[in-house]
Design a protein around this motif. Structure first.
Motif, mmCIF file in Angstrom:
data_model
loop_
_atom_site.group_PDB
_atom_site.id
_atom_site.type_symbol
_atom_site.label_atom_id
_atom_site.label_comp_id
_atom_site.label_asym_id
_atom_site.label_seq_id
_atom_site.Cartn_x
_atom_site.Cartn_y
_atom_site.Cartn_z
ATOM 1 N N GLY A 1 -26.736 -12.913 83.271
ATOM 2 C CA GLY A 1 -26.390 -14.476 82.931
ATOM 3 C C GLY A 1 -27.022 -15.054 83.352
ATOM 4 O O GLY A 1 -26.111 -16.114 83.864
ATOM 5 N N LEU B 1 -26.837 -12.609 78.603
ATOM 6 C CA LEU B 1 -26.275 -11.217 79.312
ATOM 7 C C LEU B 1 -25.349 -10.036 77.604
ATOM 8 O O LEU B 1 -25.400 -9.743 77.351
ATOM 9 N N TYR C 1 -22.595 -17.251 79.969
ATOM 10 C CA TYR C 1 -21.724 -16.057 79.216
ATOM 11 C C TYR C 1 -21.388 -16.113 77.981
ATOM 12 O O TYR C 1 -20.147 -16.066 77.122
#
Length: 415
Positions: A320, A325, A344
């Motif tokens: 992230g 992510l 994200y």
């Protein structure tokens, strides 16, 4: 546009063959496809009934796995052919017993499409999430083969919804039915004329729900954790590790730390070990180390992370801060708080869980320290946050059952 597409695919195939001479991963990509037809001919005869399932890579495979397992139950006389586009999927799963044949998908040229479909002669075809290959889809349509897209996720910035995306938009017309993840995807398809759409949800929630039910016991983790608070960081990159290691080096709490880096090359593992001032052990050295006395365990192998998450009191999921992510559902399903970096956007489950409060996004090492200390100091607070994740996953589960039920109904209606 069809001519340009075919020219592009043929040109790309030729270029990849040259690049494969210098790149090991591309070599797998190119040379692995040379074996596809022979692998199929070894296991598939003209009399066999075949279901073909295609996944781009490992992530799509994980999404499709619950559906594959149910198809085997509902269609026991069929053989399953599972194809991958990328080496990162095929090389990991090529020896799996989940399918009768596991192979690379040949490139989407008309000649290779014809050879592949002649060898497999599927009476059903299932593509997972994003895989749209016009020549394959056109050929399946001409052969009157029911073809489905499952766990599909559409966004308005995709080419299918642009004024210049007519060619790719028309490829969607070859699907018999779409099983999409959310209302937005259905609305987008409806907006361009497709009504053969069912909101089934994301099969990944079924996949992670199954993880909790299996045997997750690991003897080395029991010996390492004992009865202490355990922090597990999975799929970490350098940017994640700097923050985590800073906390480890200054930590005064009785916490056991596990780091499972995304990159397990030797030089990177050594960099991590040398930067930690606590007693460290790596997984591949367990036989030569006193595990119980160590504060930090480095997982320098693959395939263990999901089980390790079951021992965590809190988890950190990497990617992230820089690359994208990684999977937040795998730790979340165990009912623990999850920490991630600031980037994200585009990861639907992470966005929703951040909004709900089960996943917390941090921007720097100060945020990280305050959060871990808070979870350590308050078991009640930690449990409350963890329950948000469990409830979220339980509510989202069930996509596989909906897909199989609707799929069987469609196929029965068409027979």
């Amino acid at each position: 546009m069809n001519f340009l597409y075919n020219l592009l695919i043929i040109s790309a195939s030729a270029i990849l063959k040259v690049l494969a001479l210098m790149n090991p991963k591309l070599s797998l990509f190119v040379n692995g496809r040379k074996e596809t037809i022979s692998l199929i001919n070894e296991s598939i005869s003209e009399e066999d009934k075949v279901i073909w399932i295609h996944a781009a890579s490992l992530g799509e495979y994980e999404q499709g796995l619950p559906v594959i397992e149910q198809l085997k139950i509902h269609h026991p006389t069929h053989k399953i052919v599972l194809t991958f586009f990328s080496p990162s999927g095929y090389e990991v799963k090529k020896n799996s017993k989940i399918a009768d044949v596991i192979c690379y998908l040949p490139m989407d040229t008309k000649s290779k499409v014809n050879s592949f479909l002649t060898a497999t002669h599927p009476d059903k075809a299932i593509f997972i999430k994003y895989e749209i290959w016009p020549n394959y889809l056109n050929a399946l349509k001409k052969a009157d083969t029911p073809t489905f897209l499952i766990s599909a996720l559409f966004k308005e910035n995709q080419i299918y919804f642009k004024w210049y995306g007519g060619f790719m938009h028309s490829a969607l017309n070859n699907f018999s039915h779409f099983f999409v993840q959310n209302e937005k995807s259905k609305s987008l398809l409806n907006s361009v004329g497709y009504t053969n759409v069912t909101i089934a949800g994301d099969t990944r929630f079924d996949r992670v729900s199954e993880i909790v039910e299996r045997d997750n016991e690991l003897d080395f983790m029991k010996r390492f954790k004992k009865d202490q608070f355990c922090f597990v960081a999975g799929s970490t990159w350098t940017e994640d590790e700097k923050i985590i290691i800073d906390y480890i080096n200054n930590n005064i709490h009785p916490i056991k730390f596990v780091i499972a880096p995304h990159t397990i090359k030797e030089h990177h593992i050594q960099e991590i070990i040398q930067s930690i001032n606590k007693k460290v052990v790596r997984y591949t050295d367990l036989e030569h180390s006193s595990l119980e006395d160590c504060e930090v365990l480095i997982i320098d192998t693959i395939g263990l992370l999901t089980k390790i998450y079951s021992y965590a009191d809190i988890a950190y999921v990497g990617g992230g801060f820089v690359t994208g992510l990684h999977n937040t559902l795998e730790p979340a399903v165990f009912g623990i708080p999850v920490i991630i970096g600031p980037q994200y956007d585009g990861f639907a489950e992470a966005e929703e869980l951040v909004q709900l409060g089960g996943v917390i996004s941090i921007k720097n090492n100060i945020d990280f320290q305050e959060l871990v200390d808070k979870y350590f100091d308050s078991e009640d607070y930690s449990s409350k946050i963890g329950r948000i994740n469990t409830d979220y996953i339980n509510e989202k589960a069930g996509a596989t059952k909906r897909i199989i039920s609707e799929l069987n109904a469609i196929l029965t209606l068409n027979n």
